[in-house]
Design a protein around this motif. Structure first.
Motif, PDB file in Angstrom:
ATOM      1  N   VAL A 391       0.770  -1.169  -0.044  1.00  0.00           N
ATOM      2  CA  VAL A 391       0.168  -0.002  -0.199  1.00  0.00           C
ATOM      3  C   VAL A 391       0.820   1.080  -0.067  1.00  0.00           C
ATOM      4  CG1 VAL A 391      -1.733   1.383   1.392  1.00  0.00           C
ATOM      5  CG2 VAL A 391      -1.976  -0.998   1.146  1.00  0.00           C
ATOM      6  N   GLN A 395       1.268   4.122  -2.865  1.00  0.00           N
ATOM      7  CA  GLN A 395       0.993   5.634  -2.475  1.00  0.00           C
ATOM      8  C   GLN A 395       2.348   6.528  -2.786  1.00  0.00           C
ATOM      9  OE1 GLN A 395       0.107   5.206   1.747  1.00  0.00           O
ATOM     10  NE2 GLN A 395      -2.166   4.917   1.344  1.00  0.00           N
ATOM     11  N   HIS A 417      -6.552  -3.867   2.468  1.00  0.00           N
ATOM     12  CA  HIS A 417      -5.325  -3.198   1.924  1.00  0.00           C
ATOM     13  C   HIS A 417      -5.628  -2.852   0.362  1.00  0.00           C
ATOM     14  CE1 HIS A 417      -3.524  -4.728   5.523  1.00  0.00           C
ATOM     15  NE2 HIS A 417      -2.882  -3.924   5.461  1.00  0.00           N
ATOM     16  N   ASN A 419      -8.430  -2.227  -0.992  1.00  0.00           N
ATOM     17  CA  ASN A 419      -9.170  -0.882  -1.106  1.00  0.00           C
ATOM     18  C   ASN A 419      -8.250   0.186  -0.965  1.00  0.00           C
ATOM     19  OD1 ASN A 419     -11.741  -2.196  -1.661  1.00  0.00           O
ATOM     20  ND2 ASN A 419     -12.339  -2.303   0.275  1.00  0.00           N
ATOM     21  N   ALA A 420      -7.255   0.170  -0.227  1.00  0.00           N
ATOM     22  CA  ALA A 420      -6.543   1.377  -0.023  1.00  0.00           C
ATOM     23  C   ALA A 420      -5.561   1.621  -0.976  1.00  0.00           C
ATOM     24  CB  ALA A 420      -5.503   1.140   1.298  1.00  0.00           C
ATOM     25  N   GLN A 423      -7.798   3.396  -3.607  1.00  0.00           N
ATOM     26  CA  GLN A 423      -8.231   4.775  -3.257  1.00  0.00           C
ATOM     27  C   GLN A 423      -6.823   5.418  -3.784  1.00  0.00           C
ATOM     28  OE1 GLN A 423      -9.708   5.244   0.647  1.00  0.00           O
ATOM     29  NE2 GLN A 423      -9.083   7.600   0.651  1.00  0.00           N
ATOM     30  N   ASP A 517      -4.872   4.625   4.711  1.00  0.00           N
ATOM     31  CA  ASP A 517      -5.494   4.844   3.312  1.00  0.00           C
ATOM     32  C   ASP A 517      -5.114   6.686   3.054  1.00  0.00           C
ATOM     33  OD1 ASP A 517      -7.284   6.131   5.266  1.00  0.00           O
ATOM     34  OD2 ASP A 517      -8.983   5.660   4.176  1.00  0.00           O
TER      35      ASP A 517
END
Length: 526
Positions: A391, A395, A417, A419-420, A423, A517
Motif C-alpha cells: 500500500v 501511495q 489493503h 481498497n487502500a 483509493q 488510506d
C-alpha cells in the motif's frame, strides 16, 4: 575558496574562471565550500546523496544498474560536467576527479541548485521538446513479470488484463516481459505460448490497453539470427576475431554492436515488424548496461558507455518506451524506470531520493520500480508479503510521473489493503492532468516534474531532506515510507492547506499520524 589541481600528461586551461581539464589521464581536486552539498549523476546512489566523505564511484563501463549522467551539481550553483566517463572520490572537504580522456568542466554558474541544473540542462543536454506517450503519465502501467516470470503466455496475459478490469483498476499500458519471444534475437512471438498474438493484441486494445514488449540487445549466438549477425560483424568480437560471449542474468549471449549500421537497422526493422504484423504499441528496452561491452571489439572504437548511449537512442523513435539503463540521455523523450527494488521498507525508502536525483540529472519522465518491488523472488513466498508495504509503495507512486504495477494486488492483498490501493489510484487520477501538464512543460524547459525541497526552496536547510518531495513548485507530498505510527513533515515557507483542509503556516515541522488510506499532501496557497 581555492581549487587545487593535480595532473600528469595533460594540460589545464583556465579561461574566465572556467576550468577545463583536457588530457589523456589526470586527476583534479575540487574544494568543497562550507555548507556546500553535491549530487552526482548515478541514480541508484540517490539514497546516499548529497555526497559524503568516503564516497567513491567510477563511471567507466559502469552505470551501477540504472541511469547515469557525467554530471555533478552543487546547491551553491557549481557544476562539474564531462562528455566522457570519469571517476570521483570524496575525501573530507574535497572531490577528486580522475579522467582518462576528454575534458572535465568545473564552473560556478548560479547561486543555487536550481540555477546550476538549468544551466547544465540548457548547455549539455537541452530538452528535445517531446515526451513519451501521454498514456504513460495519465494511467497506471502493468508489467507481467512478477505474475508470469519466464512463463509469458497468451492465456495468462489476457487473464491478467481481464482481472485488472474486473477488480476495478483502470486500464493503461501493459508490458509483456521477457520470454514472450522465440529466442533472444528472434523477436517474434513463441508459437507454443502465443497461438494467435494478433487476436491477443486486438483483445487487449479492446479492453483499453496499450501494449509494450520487452526487448534487449542480446542474441542467442547459436540461433539462425545469431549466425547471420556474426557474418555481418554486427555483434561484438574478441581480440582473436571470434564472437564475444557475455554472461548476463539469463545465461550467455552475444551482444549487438550498434556501431555497425547493419546492427542498428536490423534491430529497428525487427521492432517495426512487430508493430506492423501484430499492432504492438511500444517497447521496454532492457539491459544495454555498459559492462556488457567492456573488452569487446566493435566496428568503431568507442567506450562501453557510448554503446549504451547508442542503444538508448533507438527508443526515441517509439513514444511508448521504457529504459532502466541509459547514459547521457538527459532531455530526451524516454521513460526512465528505477532499477529493480526488493520487497522491503529499505528499498521503498530509496524511491524518493532516487527519483529526485533523476530529475536534476535531466531525466524528468521517470517511473519508480514496480509497486511493492520488482525483484523476481519478492512474491514467491506469500507468507513474507507485507501488505502495508505494498500500500505504501503504491501511495509513493501516486504523485510521481508514472506508476507501475507488476504483482497483482488482488492476489496478495486482503480487501482492506486492496481498497487502500484503489483509493490511492483514485487520488492519482485526480492529479493526472497536473502530472501531464508538468511533463509537457519539462519537455520544453527540462525542469523535473518531481522536485526536491532544496530545488524549490534553496538555502532553507532542506538539502538533506529526502523522504518528501514537491510535484512542481506548489504541491508538497510526504508519503509514509516507514513502518511507523507517525512521520514528521517539513513544511516550507508560505501558507499551505493539507488534504483534510487544514491551513498550515510555514516554515515549520509537523507530525502526521499514520493512516492506511492517507497520503499527506499540501497545496501552497497564493
Amino acid at each position: 575558496m581555492t581549487n587545487r589541481k593535480l595532473y600528469k600528461h595533460g594540460i589545464l586551461l583556465v579561461v574566465s574562471g572556467l576550468f577545463i581539464l583536457s588530457l589523456a589521464s589526470a586527476q583534479q581536486n575540487i574544494a568543497i565550500a562550507k555548507n556546500e552539498h553535491w549530487w552526482m549523476g548515478i541514480i541508484s546512489h540517490g539514497s546516499i546523496q548529497p555526497l559524503k566523505s568516503g564516497y567513491k564511484a567510477d563511471l567507466n563501463g559502469n552505470l551501477y544498474g540504472n541511469q547515469a549522467q557525467p554530471l555533478l551539481l552543487s546547491d551553491q550553483g557549481r557544476i562539474i560536467w564531462s562528455e566522457d566517463p570519469f571517476a570521483a572520490e570524496v575525501r573530507n572537504d574535497s572531490i577528486f576527479l580522475t579522467t582518462s580522456s576528454g575534458e572535465c568542466i568545473v564552473k560556478k554558474v548560479a547561486d543555487n541548485l536550481r540555477g546550476a541544473f538549468l544551466y547544465a540542462s540548457q548547455n549539455y543536454f537541452p530538452p528535445a521538446g517531446a515526451l513519451p506517450a501521454k498514456i504513460m503519465f495519465q494511467n497506471p502501467q502493468y508489467n507481467t513479470w512478477i505474475e508470469l516470470l519466464h512463463n509469458q503466455n497468451q492465456q495468462d496475459v489476457l487473464n491478467y488484463a481481464s482481472k485488472i478490469i474486473k477488480t476495478g483498476l483502470p486500464p493503461g499500458v501493459i508490458m509483456i516481459d521477457d520470454n514472450w519471444q522465440e529466442d533472444y534475437g528472434k523477436w517474434d512471438f513463441h508459437p507454443g505460448r502465443f497461438t494467435d498474438p494478433k487476436a491477443m493484441m486486438d483483445s487487449l486494445h479492446h479492453m483499453g490497453f496499450r501494449v509494450m514488449l520487452w526487448i534487449c540487445p542480446f542474441i542467442s549466438a547459436d540461433s539462425e539470427n545469431g549466425r547471420m549477425l556474426e557474418t555481418k560483424k554486427a555483434v561484438l568480437r574478441t581480440t582473436s576475431g571470434e564472437t564475444k560471449m557475455i554472461h548476463w542474468w539469463n545465461g550467455y549471449s552475444s551482444v549487438l554492436d550498434l556501431t555497425n549500421p547493419y546492427a542498428k537497422e536490423w534491430l529497428i526493422n525487427q521492432l517495426h515488424y512487430l508493430q506492423n504484423e501484430y499492432g504492438i504499441d511500444g517497447f521496454k528496452f532492457d539491459a544495454g548496461d555498459p559492462e556488457y561491452y567492456v573488452d569487446g571489439l566493435a566496428t568503431v572504437n568507442i567506450t562501453p558507455n557510448r554503446q549504451t548511449e547508442l542503444f538508448s537512442e533507438i527508443g526515441r523513435a517509439f513514444p511508448l518506451n521504457e529504459y532502466r539503463a541509459t547514459w547521457k540521455m538527459g532531455g530526451q523523450p524516454l521513460a526512465q524506470r528505477l532499477r529493480d527494488k526488493s520487497h522491503s521498507w529499505k528499498d521503498l525508502q530509496s524511491l524518493i531520493p532516487d527519483i529526485l536525483l533523476q530529475g536534476i540529472m535531466g531525466y524528468p519522465f521517470t517511473c519508480p520500480d514496480m509497486i511493492g518491488g520488482g525483484e523476481m523472488g519478492s512474491f514467491v513466498n506469500l507468507d513474507k508479503v507485507d501488505q502495508e508495504l505494498i500500500v505504501r509503495s503504491a501511495q509513493c507512486h501516486v504523485f510521481m510521473p508514472m506508476m507501475q504495477f507488476s504483482v497483482a494486488p488482488w492476489r496478495v492483498l486482503d480487501s482492506l489493503h486492496f481498497n487502500a490501493v484503489k483509493q490511492a489510484i483514485a487520488i492519482r487520477m485526480q492529479y493526472s492532468d497536473l502530472i501531464l501538464e508538468l511533463a509537457e512543460k519539462a519537455a520544453k524547459s527540462g525542469e523535473p516534474v518531481v522536485r526536491s525541497m532544496e530545488y524549490v526552496f534553496p538555502h532553507c536547510g532542506y538539502a538533506e531532506v529526502s523522504d518528501q518531495f514537491l510535484l512542481g513548485d506548489r504541491l508538497l507530498v510526504a508519503p509514509f515510507v516507514t513502518k511507523s505510527d507517525y512521520r514528521e513533515v517539513a513544511i516550507p515557507p508560505g501558507k499551505w492547506v493539507d488534504d483534510k483542509g487544514k491551513i498550515i503556516n510555514g516554515p515549520c515541522l509537523i507530525k502526521e499520524v499514520s493512516e492506511l488510506d492517507r497520503i499527506p499532501h499540501y497545496k501552497k496557497l497564493k
